[in-house]
Write a protein that holds these residues in place. Structure first.
Motif, short mmCIF file in Angstrom:
data_model
loop_
_atom_site.label_atom_id
_atom_site.label_comp_id
_atom_site.label_asym_id
_atom_site.label_seq_id
_atom_site.Cartn_x
_atom_site.Cartn_y
_atom_site.Cartn_z
N VAL A 86 21.95 0.40 -2.47
CA VAL A 86 20.94 1.25 -3.10
C VAL A 86 19.72 1.36 -2.19
O VAL A 86 19.12 2.42 -2.06
CB VAL A 86 20.56 0.70 -4.50
CG1 VAL A 86 19.34 1.41 -5.06
CG2 VAL A 86 21.73 0.86 -5.45
N GLN A 87 19.37 0.24 -1.51
CA GLN A 87 18.20 0.29 -0.62
C GLN A 87 18.41 1.31 0.51
O GLN A 87 17.50 2.05 0.85
CB GLN A 87 17.90 -1.10 -0.05
CG GLN A 87 16.60 -1.15 0.76
CD GLN A 87 15.38 -0.65 -0.04
OE1 GLN A 87 15.12 -1.11 -1.14
NE2 GLN A 87 14.63 0.32 0.52
N ASP A 88 19.62 1.36 1.07
CA ASP A 88 19.90 2.37 2.12
C ASP A 88 19.68 3.77 1.56
O ASP A 88 19.15 4.65 2.23
CB ASP A 88 21.37 2.32 2.57
CG ASP A 88 21.72 1.06 3.34
OD1 ASP A 88 20.80 0.35 3.76
OD2 ASP A 88 22.93 0.79 3.50
N TYR A 89 20.12 3.96 0.32
CA TYR A 89 19.99 5.29 -0.29
C TYR A 89 18.52 5.61 -0.59
O TYR A 89 18.06 6.74 -0.39
CB TYR A 89 20.86 5.38 -1.56
CG TYR A 89 20.71 6.69 -2.29
CD1 TYR A 89 20.80 7.90 -1.60
CD2 TYR A 89 20.45 6.74 -3.67
CE1 TYR A 89 20.65 9.12 -2.26
CE2 TYR A 89 20.30 7.95 -4.33
CZ TYR A 89 20.39 9.13 -3.62
OH TYR A 89 20.22 10.33 -4.26
N ILE A 90 17.76 4.59 -1.05
CA ILE A 90 16.32 4.80 -1.28
C ILE A 90 15.67 5.24 0.04
O ILE A 90 14.85 6.15 0.08
CB ILE A 90 15.63 3.52 -1.83
CG1 ILE A 90 16.10 3.24 -3.26
CG2 ILE A 90 14.10 3.63 -1.78
CD1 ILE A 90 15.57 1.94 -3.86
N ASP A 91 16.05 4.62 1.15
CA ASP A 91 15.49 4.98 2.45
C ASP A 91 15.79 6.45 2.80
O ASP A 91 14.96 7.14 3.38
CB ASP A 91 16.01 4.06 3.56
CG ASP A 91 15.47 2.64 3.42
OD1 ASP A 91 14.48 2.45 2.69
OD2 ASP A 91 16.05 1.72 4.03
N GLY A 137 12.37 1.82 -6.21
CA GLY A 137 11.52 1.93 -5.02
C GLY A 137 10.15 2.51 -5.35
O GLY A 137 9.88 2.89 -6.48
N THR A 138 9.29 2.54 -4.33
CA THR A 138 7.96 3.15 -4.48
C THR A 138 7.84 4.25 -3.43
O THR A 138 8.02 3.96 -2.24
CB THR A 138 6.85 2.11 -4.22
OG1 THR A 138 7.12 0.98 -5.04
CG2 THR A 138 5.47 2.66 -4.52
N PRO A 139 7.57 5.50 -3.85
CA PRO A 139 7.51 6.59 -2.87
C PRO A 139 6.53 6.30 -1.73
O PRO A 139 5.42 5.83 -1.96
CB PRO A 139 7.04 7.78 -3.70
CG PRO A 139 7.47 7.46 -5.09
CD PRO A 139 7.37 5.96 -5.21
N GLN A 171 12.19 13.85 12.28
CA GLN A 171 11.95 12.79 11.28
C GLN A 171 13.23 11.99 11.03
O GLN A 171 13.21 10.77 10.95
CB GLN A 171 11.49 13.40 9.94
CG GLN A 171 10.13 14.02 9.97
CD GLN A 171 9.05 13.03 10.34
OE1 GLN A 171 9.01 11.93 9.81
NE2 GLN A 171 8.19 13.40 11.26
N ALA A 172 14.34 12.73 10.88
CA ALA A 172 15.62 12.06 10.58
C ALA A 172 16.02 11.15 11.75
O ALA A 172 16.57 10.08 11.55
CB ALA A 172 16.69 13.10 10.32
N GLY A 173 15.69 11.59 12.97
CA GLY A 173 16.02 10.79 14.15
C GLY A 173 15.16 9.54 14.26
O GLY A 173 15.63 8.49 14.69
N HIS A 174 13.90 9.64 13.83
CA HIS A 174 12.98 8.49 13.91
C HIS A 174 13.23 7.46 12.84
O HIS A 174 13.03 6.28 13.03
CB HIS A 174 11.52 8.95 13.71
CG HIS A 174 11.00 9.72 14.87
ND1 HIS A 174 9.98 10.63 14.76
CD2 HIS A 174 11.37 9.74 16.16
CE1 HIS A 174 9.73 11.17 15.95
NE2 HIS A 174 10.58 10.64 16.81
N SER A 175 13.64 7.96 11.67
CA SER A 175 13.66 7.04 10.53
C SER A 175 14.79 6.03 10.69
O SER A 175 15.83 6.31 11.26
CB SER A 175 13.77 7.83 9.23
OG SER A 175 15.05 7.87 8.78
#
Ligand code: HEM
Length: 189
Positions: free
Chosen positions: A31-36, A82-84, A183-187
């Motif tokens: 779930v944490q991966d998905y929150i990210d 999570g927290t936005p 953004q997707a590459g950095h995250s």
């Protein structure tokens, strides 16, 4: 028509982004991966929406309030525990200084509802989500998706009166894709 040109002129960017996201989604196991992943969308789409809101309101797009996505994203993040995060700013965003550029960025956000359904299905399967928790953003407009997309395209085809205006919308859409790819590459996930 502008909606058709947008599709062809942004195809390469869409394909590249899709490839990046599919690779990332395949590796999601918790779930944490998905929150990210949701945070990546929230930080970018949330900031985009704030800029777009300066130029597009119910006057230009009667159902615009219903189309906003950052509220669904922050709800999904919170529902999963999570927290936005902070939204991005400055050079991380495309230039949105007028209604044409705002429509170009909105084309990218609205179009994401089409692939979103595929993402929601993948996440539900991989994480065993059976009650829809955390999937409201990717599920988009549900059964209304095709109708909402057609209505948006009809509006798009009315906003640009000449090829110069069309190019402004197309350029903004491509910039919106490009900055999101960055953004997707950095995250990190
Ligand atoms: C895994 C990720 C994705 C997949 C598998 C995917 C898949 C798709 C599919 C199948 C369509 C065509 C739907 C149809 O014509 O009925 C579509 C359209 C579209 N998607 Fe994606 N997509 C993904 C991510 C995204 C993201 C993140 C964005 C925006 C940031 C986006 C923007 C668009 C746009 C703008 C269109 C409309 C193209 C047109 O003008 O017809 N997609 N996507």
């Amino acid at each position: 028509m502008l909606s058709e040109k947008l599709k062809t002129e942004t195809l390469t960017n869409h394909q590249q982004l899709e490839k990046m996201l599919v690779t990332r989604m395949k590796s999601i196991r918790s779930v944490q991966d998905y929150i990210d992943l949701l945070q990546l969308f929230y930080s970018y789409f949330g900031a985009l929406e704030t800029r777009i809101n300066t130029f597009i309101s119910a006057e230009q797009l009667p159902d615009y309030t219903h189309r906003r996505k950052s509220a669904a994203l922050s709800k999904d993040i919170s529902d999963l525990g999570g927290t936005p995060v902070e939204t991005v700013s400055g050079d991380s965003l495309p230039e949105i200084e007028n209604a044409l550029q705002a429509f170009g960025a909105l084309y990218v956000i609205e179009g994401s509802t089409l692939g979103g359904k595929i993402i929601a299905k993948m996440m539900a399967q991989q994480l065993g989500i059976t009650n829809g928790t955390g999937l409201s953003f990717f599920n988009g407009y549900g059964d209304d998706s095709a109708q909402m997309w057609d209505k948006f395209k009809q509006k798009l085809d009315l906003i640009a009166q000449d090829s110069n205006s069309e190019n402004i919308v197309i350029e903004a859409a491509n910039q919106t894709f490009t900055k999101f790819k960055l953004q997707a590459g950095h995250s990190t996930v």
